[in-house]
Design a protein around this motif. Structure first.
Motif, PDB file in Angstrom:
ATOM      1  N   GLU A 226       0.752  -1.290   0.023  1.00 54.75           N
ATOM      2  CA  GLU A 226      -0.125  -0.094   0.014  1.00 54.75           C
ATOM      3  C   GLU A 226       0.854   1.235   0.069  1.00 54.75           C
ATOM      4  N   SER A 227       1.978   1.288   1.039  1.00 49.71           N
ATOM      5  CA  SER A 227       2.796   2.535   0.799  1.00 49.71           C
ATOM      6  C   SER A 227       3.613   2.614  -0.296  1.00 49.71           C
TER       7      SER A 227
ATOM      8  N   GLY B  53       2.345   2.717  -3.361  1.00 50.83           N
ATOM      9  CA  GLY B  53       1.580   3.390  -4.354  1.00 50.83           C
ATOM     10  C   GLY B  53       1.162   2.599  -5.522  1.00 50.83           C
TER      11      GLY B  53
ATOM     12  N   TRP C  30      -4.240   0.135  -3.928  1.00 48.71           N
ATOM     13  CA  TRP C  30      -4.552   0.199  -2.664  1.00 48.71           C
ATOM     14  C   TRP C  30      -5.706  -0.588  -2.489  1.00 48.71           C
TER      15      TRP C  30
ATOM     16  N   TRP D 279      -9.596  -1.353  -0.455  1.00 46.17           N
ATOM     17  CA  TRP D 279     -10.770  -0.848  -0.159  1.00 46.17           C
ATOM     18  C   TRP D 279     -11.787  -1.749   0.387  1.00 46.17           C
TER      19      TRP D 279
ATOM     20  N   SER E 158      -6.793   2.473   1.650  1.00 45.82           N
ATOM     21  CA  SER E 158      -5.559   2.700   2.019  1.00 45.82           C
ATOM     22  C   SER E 158      -5.002   4.185   2.366  1.00 45.82           C
TER      23      SER E 158
ATOM     24  N   SER F 270      -2.419   5.637   1.919  1.00 42.74           N
ATOM     25  CA  SER F 270      -1.663   6.367   0.865  1.00 42.74           C
ATOM     26  C   SER F 270      -2.708   6.782  -0.240  1.00 42.74           C
ATOM     27  N   ALA F 271      -3.855   6.168  -0.272  1.00 42.89           N
ATOM     28  CA  ALA F 271      -4.931   6.550  -1.376  1.00 42.89           C
ATOM     29  C   ALA F 271      -5.642   7.888  -0.838  1.00 42.89           C
TER      30      ALA F 271
ATOM     31  N   ARG G  92      -3.111  10.534  -1.916  1.00 39.38           N
ATOM     32  CA  ARG G  92      -3.291  10.798  -3.325  1.00 39.38           C
ATOM     33  C   ARG G  92      -4.394  11.512  -3.789  1.00 39.38           C
TER      34      ARG G  92
ATOM     35  N   TRP H   1     -10.119   6.650 -10.863  1.00 39.84           N
ATOM     36  CA  TRP H   1      -9.511   5.459 -10.441  1.00 39.84           C
ATOM     37  C   TRP H   1      -9.972   4.224 -11.277  1.00 39.84           C
TER      38      TRP H   1
ATOM     39  N   SER I  23      -9.525  -3.499  -4.744  1.00 40.66           N
ATOM     40  CA  SER I  23      -8.544  -2.882  -4.897  1.00 40.66           C
ATOM     41  C   SER I  23      -8.702  -1.936  -6.054  1.00 40.66           C
TER      42      SER I  23
ATOM     43  N   LYS J 140      -6.377   1.313  -8.374  1.00 36.53           N
ATOM     44  CA  LYS J 140      -5.304   2.148  -8.603  1.00 36.53           C
ATOM     45  C   LYS J 140      -5.495   3.560  -9.424  1.00 36.53           C
TER      46      LYS J 140
END
Length: 749
Positions: A45-46, A48, A51, A53, A65, A67-68, A71, A135, A155, A157
């Protein structure tokens, strides 16, 4: 060492703790090693790459996540516990073929498996921020052992960069790069899909075709960059006029198309077309100068004029050519009697070449009268063409054809020479006015042609008046100024025609040496009507002309109420039917004296612009009977009809005008076989001098009564509906309410 560090990161062991350890065996993460699996998920996850969900059974986001959230530039707490469909939506442009047309809410409620569904972050769209806006999500519904739905696990991206590139590629493929409007490909696809959907739903759709008039002159005289700039400005003006009512496209060159869903009221459509013509025809500031063009509009309406794309496009094209052939700067609705106007124009051009060679053209002259003493001070030369097979052809038709070819130069020179020759037989106090096209004026040899025509005829230069329109200013300003200078040195008079029609510029009057302004007939037509500013505009133009030391001629005066009004506004010179129509040279000479020419006004007391004399076969529907009759006069509010005997005043009828046009009417006068009727709902203009009902009976309604789903031939209607059924159909077609009088009297034919 790098391999050792990677191994240490995956196992959690350190070299310092076990320097002699054997690193030959892989430290496999077993399914039961929850700690190391969680560490791997954190690294994933970190990094990038993607992610995770999850939602609960109510569709609320319970995990995403961290990081999401970074973003998306939103705090994590702001996203959690929010409904997933309040945060994300599928792409409205349906670029994702696997999920095209399926909203995200529908897919989640159906508990479908999600595979690479493209969604947009709604708060980013609302705020106008593109960061993290798009996404690609995948996910599957989760159930417990008892089959209870627990929510989604999935997931995601970030595909913002590549998806926006895809959007741009798609936009370039479907939109015109010059104007930003839809291109031909997109308009074709939209029209096909709209007609298919509306055919199933029994809805209407109008297609409007536009073609720019005199645009070729912009390219020829000002260059293609100027032409491109004019096209961009045309697109902007069309967008302002159409707004959200429809989609506009540029098909290529100077052709535009407008799709107008659920609009079939020909009154509203005519008003919209007239507004487009007015707005598009106003001057365009280009490269420090001004370009002047116009536009013509053709309209076809589904399902009345066809139900397939090819049918509607052809119908709108024919209507457009008819509008151009009728004089340009006009709109025209499709009707079944229109021919292939493109072929007609080609044949007309060939016939015009032959007519010039065979001297079939002639000039007629309409007098200009001084109001103070009714003396004729001049005559305007107007071209007439009596075709050996087609009969008389109006100048609005063949002049536009000539302007699209080199014929206008030859035609203009012929008219100038003939007018000068004819004027030599008039009293010396009478001038002759000749119209000059912008193409003719811009030709290098035009001043020499004027000089030659004067010399060959012997006419004094001061007796020749050249009538110009503002389009002469569209060319090179230095050349235009030089032409004006030479003409004034010759001593000829210059008049600015059609002044006040909406495109006039006072700078023309400051820079060009005009001797006269001509007030356009359109103001005179409505000057006696209430709630019109035409009378004030006429007064303003006359006042301006007087202040500049110019003469003013008011065109198109036909009745005494108009004559009295324009004279009260200061008009000193008038040209119109109240004094005389255009006359051939022989009749003009017969009416003239040797020294002077005087005409007293003669015409109707009041001007009635909407009354037309016609000879038209129609149907009369009363209860369950249909009769044939002939219509003699037609106006927006009523008609005079011959062929029915003994119809009582007050009888309610349905007038079948053909082509699905039904009008509820009531008999107001009856004598012998003649009746007069008043329409419950006024008719509207068809753009070509005719009148039509606002609406037509839908072919879908007629199909329900046994007719095929197609455009209908005139007058072909089943009477099984009965009198009240036809009355209701006519009420709908006219757009009005119920008829106040009953349909109880019988008609004996």
């Amino acid at each position: 060492m790098a391999v050792k560090r990677l191994f240490q990161g995956l196992t959690g062991r350190h070299a310092a703790a076990d320097p002699e350890a054997d690193h030959g065996a892989a430290a496999v993460i077993s399914p039961n090693d929850a700690a190391r699996r969680l560490e791997l998920l954190d690294d994933f996850e970190s990094g990038g790459f993607a992610w995770m969900w999850a939602t609960d059974a109510q569709g609320r986001l319970i995990y995403v996540s961290a990081s999401a959230a970074e973003r998306l530039d939103r705090p994590l707490a702001e996203l959690l516990a929010q409904p997933f469909v309040a945060l994300f939506e599928t792409d409205s442009e349906n670029l994702d073929e696997r999920n095209a047309g399926r909203p995200l809410k529908f897919q989640l409620s159906a508990r479908n498996k999600l595979v690479d569904v493209t969604v947009r972050f709604i708060p980013a769209r609302l705020s106008g921020s593109g960061r993290g806006a798009w996404w690609s999500i995948s996910g599957h519904p989760k159930f417990d052992a008892g089959g209870n739905f627990l929510g989604y696990r999935g997931s995601a991206k970030d595909i913002t960069t590549e998806y926006e590139r895809k959007l741009e590629d798609s936009r370039l493929a479907e939109y015109d790069s010059l104007t930003g409007l839809a291109n031909r490909h997109r308009m074709t696809r939209r029209l096909e899909s709209t007609l298919a959907a509306y055919k199933a739903a029994k809805r209407s759709c109008t297609l409007m075709m536009l073609d720019l008039d005199k645009f070729k002159q912009v390219n020829d005289m000002m260059g293609h960059p100027a032409g491109d700039e004019v096209l961009r400005q045309v697109a902007q003006r069309l967008q302002r006029v159409i707004g959200e009512r429809g989609e506009i496209g540029r098909l290529g060159g100077d052709e535009f198309q407008v799709i107008l869903p659920d609009l079939d009221d020909r009154g509203k459509l005519g008003e919209l077309a007239a507004k487009i013509i007015q707005i598009v025809s106003q001057p365009y500031p280009v490269e420090g100068g001004r370009a002047i063009i116009g536009t013509s509009v053709g309209l076809a309406i589904a399902p009345y004029d066809g139900v397939e794309r090819e049918e509607i496009v052809r119908a709108a094209d024919l209507a457009l050519y008819a509008a151009k052939n009728g004089g340009r700067g006009a709109f025209r609705f499709f009707s079944a009697d229109l021919k292939d106007e493109a072929e007609e124009r080609r044949m007309l051009e060939e016939d015009l070449r032959e007519a010039l060679a065979a001297d079939q053209l002639e000039l007629h002259y309409q007098p200009v009268v001084r109001t103070a003493d009714s003396m004729v001070v001049g005559c305007e030369a107007l071209m007439r063409w009596e075709h050996p097979e087609r009969g008389p052809i109006g100048p609005a038709a063949f002049i536009s054809v000539a302007e699209e070819s080199s014929l206008i130069i030859q035609l203009g020179e012929w008219a100038l020479r003939r007018a000068c020759q004819d004027a030599m037989q008039w009293p010396k106090s009478v001038r002759v006015a000749v119209n000059v096209s912008a193409v003719q004026f811009a030709s290098p040899g035009f001043p020499a042609i004027v000089t030659s025509a004067l010399a060959a005829s012997g006419l004094d230069a001061e007796r020749l008046e050249l009538e110009l329109t503002e389009s002469v200013f569209m060319g090179d300003s230095e050349t235009t100024d030089e032409t004006f200078k030479v003409l004034k040195q010759l001593g000829v008079r210059l008049a600015l025609d059609d002044f006040g029609t909406g495109y006039s510029s006072l700078s023309y009057l400051r820079s060009a040496p005009f001797d006269k302004l001509k007030v356009d007939k359109s103001f005179v037509d409505s000057c006696t009507q209430q709630d019109q500013n035409s009378a004030k505009i006429i007064a303003a133009i006359i006042g301006l002309s007087d202040a500049l030391g110019m003469e003013t001629t008011v065109e198109g005066v036909e009745a005494f109420d108009q004559l009295e009004l324009v004279r009260s506004k200061g008009a000193k010179f008038i040209q119109g039917w109240i004094y005389a129509k255009a006359l051939p040279q022989a009749e003009l000479l017969e009416a003239m004296g040797s020294e002077s020419f005087k005409i007293e006004p003669n015409g109707p007391d009041r001007h009635r612009p909407d009354r037309r004399s016609v000879f038209r076969r129609i149907g009369i529907i009363h209860e369950d009977h249909r009769y044939e009759a002939v219509m003699r006069d037609l106006s927006t509010t009523g008609a005079r009809i011959d062929g029915l005997v003994g119809v009582p005043v007050g009888t309610g009828l349905v007038i079948d005008l053909g082509g699905g046009q039904l009008a509820v009417a009531e008999v107001t006068r009856s004598a012998d076989a003649h009746i007069a009727v008043e329409f419950e709902t006024p008719l509207v203009s068809d753009g070509a001098g005719g009148l039509v009902t606002r609406h037509r009976v839908s072919p879908y309604a007629l199909a329900a009564a046994g007719m095929p789903l197609a455009a209908l031939p005139p007058g072909n209607y089943p009477l099984s509906l009965g009198g009240e059924g036809w009355r209701q159909a006519a009420v709908h077609a006219g757009g009005g309410g119920p008829l106040s009088t009953g349909l109880q009297s019988r008609i004996s034919g």
